[in-house]
Design a protein around this motif. Structure first.
Motif, PDB file in Angstrom:
ATOM      1  N   GLU A  94       0.824  -1.000  -0.008  1.00 60.92           N
ATOM      2  CA  GLU A  94       0.044   0.075  -0.041  1.00 60.92           C
ATOM      3  C   GLU A  94       0.950   1.270  -0.072  1.00 60.92           C
ATOM      4  O   GLU A  94       0.481   2.208  -0.732  1.00 60.92           O
ATOM      5  CB  GLU A  94      -1.124   0.071   1.117  1.00 60.92           C
ATOM      6  N   VAL A  95       1.784   1.372   0.796  1.00 65.82           N
ATOM      7  CA  VAL A  95       2.684   2.495   1.093  1.00 65.82           C
ATOM      8  C   VAL A  95       3.441   2.777  -0.361  1.00 65.82           C
ATOM      9  O   VAL A  95       3.554   3.911  -0.561  1.00 65.82           O
ATOM     10  CB  VAL A  95       3.994   2.288   2.189  1.00 65.82           C
ATOM     11  N   ILE A  96       3.948   1.780  -1.112  1.00 68.62           N
ATOM     12  CA  ILE A  96       4.693   2.205  -2.346  1.00 68.62           C
ATOM     13  C   ILE A  96       3.677   2.625  -3.304  1.00 68.62           C
ATOM     14  O   ILE A  96       4.113   3.383  -4.255  1.00 68.62           O
ATOM     15  CB  ILE A  96       5.597   1.202  -2.870  1.00 68.62           C
ATOM     16  N   LYS A  97       2.451   2.586  -3.311  1.00 68.78           N
ATOM     17  CA  LYS A  97       1.538   3.169  -4.040  1.00 68.78           C
ATOM     18  C   LYS A  97       0.940   4.342  -3.778  1.00 68.78           C
ATOM     19  O   LYS A  97       0.419   4.983  -4.699  1.00 68.78           O
ATOM     20  CB  LYS A  97       0.381   2.262  -4.301  1.00 68.78           C
ATOM     21  N   ASN A  98       1.207   4.943  -2.775  1.00 72.20           N
ATOM     22  CA  ASN A  98       0.638   6.002  -1.966  1.00 72.20           C
ATOM     23  C   ASN A  98       1.402   7.228  -2.864  1.00 72.20           C
ATOM     24  O   ASN A  98       2.478   7.395  -2.866  1.00 72.20           O
ATOM     25  CB  ASN A  98       1.129   6.066  -0.632  1.00 72.20           C
ATOM     26  N   PRO A  99       0.535   8.198  -3.713  1.00 66.84           N
ATOM     27  CA  PRO A  99       1.160   9.118  -4.205  1.00 66.84           C
ATOM     28  C   PRO A  99       2.059  10.296  -3.629  1.00 66.84           C
ATOM     29  O   PRO A  99       3.081  10.548  -3.931  1.00 66.84           O
ATOM     30  CB  PRO A  99      -0.040  10.056  -4.695  1.00 66.84           C
ATOM     31  N   GLU A 100       1.539  10.299  -2.502  1.00 66.82           N
ATOM     32  CA  GLU A 100       2.523  11.448  -1.474  1.00 66.82           C
ATOM     33  C   GLU A 100       3.882  10.667  -1.131  1.00 66.82           C
ATOM     34  O   GLU A 100       5.009  11.404  -1.110  1.00 66.82           O
ATOM     35  CB  GLU A 100       1.950  11.541  -0.082  1.00 66.82           C
ATOM     36  N   VAL A 101       3.967   9.361  -0.893  1.00 64.22           N
ATOM     37  CA  VAL A 101       5.282   8.613  -0.777  1.00 64.22           C
ATOM     38  C   VAL A 101       6.021   8.569  -1.871  1.00 64.22           C
ATOM     39  O   VAL A 101       7.253   8.943  -2.000  1.00 64.22           O
ATOM     40  CB  VAL A 101       5.099   7.350  -0.074  1.00 64.22           C
ATOM     41  N   ILE A 102       5.431   8.647  -3.041  1.00 56.75           N
ATOM     42  CA  ILE A 102       6.190   8.442  -4.409  1.00 56.75           C
ATOM     43  C   ILE A 102       6.688   9.820  -4.752  1.00 56.75           C
ATOM     44  O   ILE A 102       7.763  10.199  -5.134  1.00 56.75           O
ATOM     45  CB  ILE A 102       5.235   8.146  -5.601  1.00 56.75           C
ATOM     46  N   LYS A 103       5.942  10.853  -4.335  1.00 51.56           N
ATOM     47  CA  LYS A 103       6.478  12.521  -4.560  1.00 51.56           C
ATOM     48  C   LYS A 103       7.683  12.616  -3.723  1.00 51.56           C
ATOM     49  O   LYS A 103       8.593  13.382  -3.815  1.00 51.56           O
ATOM     50  CB  LYS A 103       5.320  13.307  -4.300  1.00 51.56           C
TER      51      LYS A 103
END
Ligand SMILES: Nc1ncnc2c1ncn2[C@@H]1O[C@H](COP(=O)(O)OP(=O)(O)OP(=O)(O)O)[C@@H](O)[C@H]1O
Length: 242
Positions: free
Chosen positions: A222-231
Motif C-alpha cells: 500500500e505504502v509504495i503506491k501512495n502518491p505522497e510517498v512517491i512524490k
C-alpha cells in the motif's frame, strides 16, 4: 498491548524540528520498516527510542511501561538493542571481545559473557572470525558484528539502522535472511533502510517519515503506491517499475 508505542514524539534541535508529533505502535513479532528521505528524522527517532536522546515532548512506551527519559543503559537493560548507522566496532579488540561487551549487559561473569558472545557469533555466522581484530573485517562483516553485538544484549526489540547500506545484492540477501532468523527467535525488529527493493519484501508494515512527521503507514504494497510517498521519496521511476 503493543510492544512499543511512540506517542506524539517531538524533538527540536534549536529552531529545527527533527520529529514532530510522531506516533505509531509496534506489535510483538513484527518487522516494521521506518523509511523516508535523508533528514526525515529516522535516526533521531531511533536515538529517542533507545534512550540516547531525550524527546522535547511526547512519550515512549515499552511493554506497557513509560520509558521516556530512561538513558541508553536502562533502555538496553529493559530489552531494547540497537545498531548504529555509522559502524561503531571497537577496532583494536577482537570480534569476540566486541560481542562480549554487549553480552555483559546480561551475563554476570566474564566467563558467562564470553559464552553468550560465542553462542551469538555462532548464530550470526561470525564464529569463524571470533579471534580476528574488528579492524580486519570487511564492511559487510563489520555490519554483521554490529548486529551480533546488539543481539548479545538479548533484546526483545532490535533497532537496525541501515544495516544493508553499501552491501552487494548477495550480501544484502544474507542480511535479509539474518533479519528473518532474528524474528524467528521471537525478537521484534524496527529497521531503517533506504534500499526499497530489500526492505519492502522484508517488512510487515512500513512507517514513512517526511520532514519529521509521519506521512503514512501501512502494508508495504500500500505504502509504495501512495502518491505522497512517491512524490516525497520513491520518485516516479520506482512507481513505474511496480
Ligand atoms: N544533534 C543534532 N543537532 C542538530 N541537528 C540535528 C542533530 N541530529 C539531527 N539533526 C537534524 O535533524 C534532522 C533529522 O536528522 P536525522 O539524522 O534524524 O534524519 P534521518 O532521517 O535519519 O536522515 P538520514 O537518512 O540521512 O540518516 C536533520 O535536519 C538533521 O540535520
Amino acid at each position: 498491548m503493543s510492544l512499543l508505542r511512540v506517542d506524539k514524539i517531538c524533538r527540536q534541535f534549536g529552531g529545527l524540528a527533527a520529529n514532530t508529533d510522531v506516533s505509531f505502535s509496534l506489535e510483538e513479532g513484527e518487522i516494521l520498516g521506518l523509511i523516508g528521505p535523508n533528514g526525515a528524522g529516522k535516526s533521531t527517532l531511533f536515538s529517542i527510542i533507545a534512550g540516547a536522546l531525550p524527546p522535547t515532548s511526547g512519550q515512549v512506551w515499552f511493554e506497557g511501561k513509560n520509558i521516556t527519559g530512561l538513558d541508553a543503559a536502562a533502555c538496553c537493560a529493559a530489552g531494547i538493542g540497537r545498531t548504529f548507522q555509522v559502524v561503531r566496532s571497537f577496532e583494536s579488540m577482537t570480534v569476540l571481545e566486541n560481542v562480549t561487551v554487549g553480552a555483559y549487559n546480561r551475563a554476570k561473569s566474564t566467563k558467562a559473557a564470553q559464552k553468550l558472545a560465542m553462542e551469538t557469533l555462532e548464530w550470526t555466522g561470525l564464529a569463524p572470525q571470533a579471534h580476528r581484530l574488528a579492524v580486519e573485517l570487511t564492511p559487510p562483516e563489520k555490519r554483521r558484528l554490529e548486529v551480533t553485538r546488539a543481539l548479545a544484549t538479548k533484546p526483545r526489540l532490535l533497532l537496525l539502522d541501515e544495516v544493508m547500506t553499501g552491501l552487494t545484492p548477495t550480501e544484502a540477501q544474507a542480511g535479509v535472511e539474518l533479519v528473518r532468523a532474528i524474528r524467528q527467535k521471537g525478537i521484534t525488529v524496527l529497521m531503517v533502510e533506504h534500499v526499497m527493493e530489500i526492505v519492502m519484501p522484508l517488512v510487515d508494515r512500513a512507517v514513512v517519515l517526511n520532514f519529521g512527521k509521519v506521512l503514512t503507514e501501512g502494508k508495504p504494497t500500500e505504502v509504495i503506491k501512495n502518491p505522497e510517498v512517491i512524490k516525497a521519496y520513491l520518485g516516479d521511476r520506482y512507481a513505474q517499475g511496480h
